[in-house]
Motif scaffolding. Structure first.
Motif, PDB file in Angstrom:
ATOM      1  N   THR A 111      10.107   2.204   6.679  1.00 45.74           N
ATOM      2  CA  THR A 111       9.861   3.282   5.718  1.00 45.74           C
ATOM      3  C   THR A 111       8.425   3.214   5.191  1.00 45.74           C
ATOM      4  O   THR A 111       7.765   4.243   5.034  1.00 45.74           O
ATOM      5  CB  THR A 111      10.867   3.195   4.545  1.00 45.74           C
ATOM      6  N   ALA A 112       7.944   2.010   4.930  1.00 43.20           N
ATOM      7  CA  ALA A 112       6.560   1.859   4.453  1.00 43.20           C
ATOM      8  C   ALA A 112       5.577   2.437   5.471  1.00 43.20           C
ATOM      9  O   ALA A 112       4.635   3.147   5.117  1.00 43.20           O
ATOM     10  CB  ALA A 112       6.249   0.383   4.212  1.00 43.20           C
ATOM     11  N   ARG A 113       5.826   2.150   6.745  1.00 46.44           N
ATOM     12  CA  ARG A 113       4.967   2.702   7.809  1.00 46.44           C
ATOM     13  C   ARG A 113       4.996   4.238   7.765  1.00 46.44           C
ATOM     14  O   ARG A 113       3.991   4.911   7.903  1.00 46.44           O
ATOM     15  CB  ARG A 113       5.477   2.259   9.181  1.00 46.44           C
TER      16      ARG A 113
ATOM     17  N   VAL B  75       2.723  -7.253 -13.021  1.00 44.37           N
ATOM     18  CA  VAL B  75       2.619  -6.083 -12.139  1.00 44.37           C
ATOM     19  C   VAL B  75       1.220  -6.073 -11.530  1.00 44.37           C
ATOM     20  O   VAL B  75       0.234  -6.278 -12.230  1.00 44.37           O
ATOM     21  CB  VAL B  75       2.880  -4.771 -12.922  1.00 44.37           C
ATOM     22  N   ASN B  76       1.153  -5.859 -10.224  1.00 43.19           N
ATOM     23  CA  ASN B  76      -0.149  -5.796  -9.557  1.00 43.19           C
ATOM     24  C   ASN B  76      -0.078  -4.779  -8.424  1.00 43.19           C
ATOM     25  O   ASN B  76       0.083  -5.134  -7.258  1.00 43.19           O
ATOM     26  CB  ASN B  76      -0.533  -7.185  -9.034  1.00 43.19           C
ATOM     27  N   ILE B  77      -0.168  -3.507  -8.810  1.00 41.63           N
ATOM     28  CA  ILE B  77      -0.036  -2.429  -7.820  1.00 41.63           C
ATOM     29  C   ILE B  77      -1.381  -2.248  -7.115  1.00 41.63           C
ATOM     30  O   ILE B  77      -2.436  -2.287  -7.752  1.00 41.63           O
ATOM     31  CB  ILE B  77       0.381  -1.111  -8.520  1.00 41.63           C
TER      32      ILE B  77
ATOM     33  N   ILE C  50       0.854  -1.200   0.000  1.00 41.68           N
ATOM     34  CA  ILE C  50       0.000   0.000   0.000  1.00 41.68           C
ATOM     35  C   ILE C  50       0.886   1.246   0.000  1.00 41.68           C
ATOM     36  O   ILE C  50       0.581   2.241  -0.662  1.00 41.68           O
ATOM     37  CB  ILE C  50      -0.968  -0.004   1.213  1.00 41.68           C
ATOM     38  N   ALA C  51       1.993   1.172   0.732  1.00 39.95           N
ATOM     39  CA  ALA C  51       2.919   2.316   0.771  1.00 39.95           C
ATOM     40  C   ALA C  51       3.445   2.626  -0.627  1.00 39.95           C
ATOM     41  O   ALA C  51       3.611   3.787  -0.997  1.00 39.95           O
ATOM     42  CB  ALA C  51       4.077   2.029   1.722  1.00 39.95           C
ATOM     43  N   PHE C  52       3.700   1.589  -1.405  1.00 40.01           N
ATOM     44  CA  PHE C  52       4.172   1.808  -2.782  1.00 40.01           C
ATOM     45  C   PHE C  52       3.113   2.597  -3.565  1.00 40.01           C
ATOM     46  O   PHE C  52       3.420   3.587  -4.238  1.00 40.01           O
ATOM     47  CB  PHE C  52       4.473   0.462  -3.450  1.00 40.01           C
ATOM     48  N   ALA C  53       1.853   2.170  -3.440  1.00 41.35           N
ATOM     49  CA  ALA C  53       0.762   2.871  -4.149  1.00 41.35           C
ATOM     50  C   ALA C  53       0.628   4.302  -3.633  1.00 41.35           C
ATOM     51  O   ALA C  53       0.454   5.245  -4.414  1.00 41.35           O
ATOM     52  CB  ALA C  53      -0.542   2.104  -3.976  1.00 41.35           C
ATOM     53  N   ASN C  54       0.699   4.472  -2.312  1.00 45.26           N
ATOM     54  CA  ASN C  54       0.571   5.820  -1.747  1.00 45.26           C
ATOM     55  C   ASN C  54       1.733   6.712  -2.169  1.00 45.26           C
ATOM     56  O   ASN C  54       1.556   7.903  -2.438  1.00 45.26           O
ATOM     57  CB  ASN C  54       0.473   5.754  -0.213  1.00 45.26           C
ATOM     58  N   GLU C  55       2.926   6.129  -2.228  1.00 40.37           N
ATOM     59  CA  GLU C  55       4.075   6.932  -2.676  1.00 40.37           C
ATOM     60  C   GLU C  55       3.873   7.357  -4.142  1.00 40.37           C
ATOM     61  O   GLU C  55       4.119   8.509  -4.499  1.00 40.37           O
ATOM     62  CB  GLU C  55       5.378   6.140  -2.510  1.00 40.37           C
ATOM     63  N   LEU C  56       3.413   6.417  -4.970  1.00 38.72           N
ATOM     64  CA  LEU C  56       3.126   6.771  -6.368  1.00 38.72           C
ATOM     65  C   LEU C  56       2.126   7.918  -6.433  1.00 38.72           C
ATOM     66  O   LEU C  56       2.263   8.842  -7.244  1.00 38.72           O
ATOM     67  CB  LEU C  56       2.546   5.569  -7.122  1.00 38.72           C
TER      68      LEU C  56
ATOM     69  N   TRP D 146      -4.444   7.073 -10.608  1.00 36.12           N
ATOM     70  CA  TRP D 146      -5.371   5.949 -10.764  1.00 36.12           C
ATOM     71  C   TRP D 146      -5.260   5.387 -12.171  1.00 36.12           C
ATOM     72  O   TRP D 146      -5.228   4.169 -12.359  1.00 36.12           O
ATOM     73  CB  TRP D 146      -6.802   6.391 -10.453  1.00 36.12           C
ATOM     74  N   ALA D 147      -5.189   6.298 -13.152  1.00 31.03           N
ATOM     75  CA  ALA D 147      -5.043   5.843 -14.546  1.00 31.03           C
ATOM     76  C   ALA D 147      -3.689   5.160 -14.719  1.00 31.03           C
ATOM     77  O   ALA D 147      -3.583   4.109 -15.374  1.00 31.03           O
ATOM     78  CB  ALA D 147      -5.163   7.040 -15.487  1.00 31.03           C
ATOM     79  N   ALA D 148      -2.651   5.740 -14.110  1.00 32.58           N
ATOM     80  CA  ALA D 148      -1.299   5.175 -14.267  1.00 32.58           C
ATOM     81  C   ALA D 148      -1.234   3.760 -13.692  1.00 32.58           C
ATOM     82  O   ALA D 148      -0.685   2.845 -14.319  1.00 32.58           O
ATOM     83  CB  ALA D 148      -0.280   6.082 -13.584  1.00 32.58           C
ATOM     84  N   ILE D 149      -1.833   3.575 -12.516  1.00 32.85           N
ATOM     85  CA  ILE D 149      -1.799   2.240 -11.883  1.00 32.85           C
ATOM     86  C   ILE D 149      -2.618   1.241 -12.705  1.00 32.85           C
ATOM     87  O   ILE D 149      -2.190   0.103 -12.938  1.00 32.85           O
ATOM     88  CB  ILE D 149      -2.305   2.312 -10.416  1.00 32.85           C
TER      89      ILE D 149
END
Ligand SMILES: NC(=O)c1ccc[n+]([C@@H]2O[C@H](COP(=O)([O-])OP(=O)(O)OC[C@H]3O[C@@H](n4cnc5c(N)ncnc54)[C@H](O)[C@@H]3O)[C@@H](O)[C@H]2O)c1
Length: 429
Positions: free
Chosen positions: A287-289, A253-255, A223-229, A241-244
């Motif tokens: 870091t994710a936290r 890939v499964n973001i 989730i942190a990866f998605a939030n960082e994106l 949202w479109a990019a993911i």
């Protein structure tokens, strides 16, 4: 009829207790909160979970389940009390310790004691040691001797059910069975076999504890990866949202989806138990936290920028629970965001959430905050802040937000739509 004592009657304990009762067990539920016991004895579930009310009513009316503040002698004990963290992100095991001490006088030869609370590695051993210290008349297992003769079986069987689908998952999910010894695992598996149709996977208590923490850390990191994106995209002007959605067309890939942050009793908490145990080695998990904890601040900054364009902005906040379609407010980033906005001067806040009946306690004293329905929120607001993707919000047409400024942290407006349906200004976070 077998007697089961369920210690802690919250989101995990109550569905589990009701499920055992439905399978013919005589269940005594124990909770230190008198309001919880009172509600259960009246056959009322004290939180919303699909089908739980029905299962509970049947369990109470057939006298298979009753709630009380004190444990009793039973064949099996399951402990499902909170395991939060305290200052410094250290695990707070005081609830588990208190629950363990409360059952110690009642445990007898032949009893099985299961820790279901998500716990740091070593907690089940600590629980067995606490019981052993309180009951020198009984033999408890240790990790050192798998074949020792014991009187009381002890195991860790973590819970992984999903709020909103708890009853289905209680039955269908695979379970990790972490006995202090092989005999303890077998006894625990025999208990869960009364309703679990998923597979039971045997391991030792320490591995079982770590597996549960790992599952939640895995979710948190992803989730942190998605939030960082989402924060990167906000800065560089790309629709995250479109990019993911497009990146996920790649076969490997499964973001996950970004959101207002990460909340709840589990994912926002449990990774810290790993960091606490091995701080030097847990750099990614830490870091994710931090990334997920920072996301609400990023959303707040965006709301602030938009709010500054109005003299007295009316801000409608859609959703305050920690995730869609539940009534759970614990560690909710959406609630945290609303609480922060409520401190700003010259703003009016409309809170709209079909899963809460009244304003949360932390907001009631704020005169500038009102709870309203979705129609009123739409009619009266200048800014719509979309925080939680509840099912009913997903039904709202994008063109309803015409002439509004929208901050969309929940991806509610992420579906491709006609340009003329677009709100005046949308920040997709
Ligand atoms: N909620 C979830 O979705 C979920 C999922 C998997 C695992 N877990 C884990 O399960 C455990 C319980 O979580 P929950 O969500 O059910 O918590 P909860 O706060 O909903 O319920 C815990 C209950 O325990 C009671 N309690 C506290 N100390 C007690 C004591 N000494 N004796 C008797 N009752 C006591 C509280 O009054 C409360 O009603 C936690 O470790 C959590 O991390 C929760």
């Amino acid at each position: 009829m077998k007697k089961l004592c369920m210690v802690g009657l919250g989101y995990i304990g109550l569905p589990t207790a009701a499920m055992f009762a439905s399978r013919g067990f005589d269940v005594v539920g124990v909770d230190i909160n008198p309001a919880v016991c009172e509600a259960i004895n009246e056959g009322r579930a004290h939180f919303h979970e699909p089908d739980l009310q029905m299962l509970l009513s049947a369990a109470v009316s057939t006298h298979r389940l009753r709630a009380q503040p004190e444990p009793i002698e039973a064949d099996a004990y399951i402990i499902a009390v909170p395991t939060p963290f305290r200052e410094g992100n250290k695990p707070d095991m005081t609830y588990v310790e208190a629950a363990t001490k409360s059952i110690a006088p009642h445990v007898r030869a032949g009893s099985l004691v299961i820790l279901e609370s998500t716990s740091p590695v070593g907690s089940t051993e600590a629980m067995a040691a606490t019981l052993a210290a309180a009951r020198p008349d009984l033999r408890f297992p240790t990790l050192k001797d798998n074949s020792a003769t014991i009187d009381v079986h002890v195991a860790h069987c973590p819970e992984r059910i999903l709020p909103g689908q708890m009853l289905r998952e209680l039955v269908a999910n695979d379970r990790i069975i972490g006995g202090m010894t092989d005999a303890c695992s077998k006894a625990a598996q025999e208990l869960y076999a009364n309703f679990v149709s998923g597979r039971c996977h045997f391991t030792d208590a320490r591995t079982a504890e770590f597996v549960k923490l790992t599952e939640n850390a895995f979710r948190d990191v992803n989730i942190a990866f998605a939030n960082e994106l989402s924060m990167i995209c906000d800065r560089i002007g790309v629709d995250v949202w479109a990019a993911i959605q497009l990146a996920n067309r790649h076969p490997r890939v499964n973001i996950l989806q970004p959101g207002a942050g990460v909340g709840g009793h589990c994912i926002a908490v449990d990774p810290w138990f790993i960091v606490d145990a091995a701080p030097e080695e847990s750099r990614l998990i830490r870091t994710a936290r931090e990334v997920n904890d920072h996301k609400p601040m990023h959303v707040l900054n965006s709301i602030r920028r938009h709010a500054d364009r109005f003299k007295t902005p009316v801000i409608a906040c859609y959703g305050v629970t920690y995730k869609p379609d539940v009534d759970d407010l614990r560690e909710s980033p959406a609630l945290h965001i609303v609480e922060e906005i409520a401190r700003w001067e010259n703003v009016k806040i409309l809170v709209c959430d079909p899963f809460i009946e009244a304003l949360p306690k932390s907001l009631v004293a704020n005169k500038n905050v009102r709870k309203v329905d979705a129609a009123t929120a739409l009619k009266e607001s200048d800014i719509a802040v979309l925080l939680v993707s509840h099912g009913s919000f997903r039904q709202i047409e994008a063109n309803q937000f015409l002439n509004k400024v929208v901050v969309d942290a929940a991806g509610l407006l992420s579906a491709p739509r006609r340009v003329e349906d677009a709100p005046r200004s949308v920040s997709r976070l």
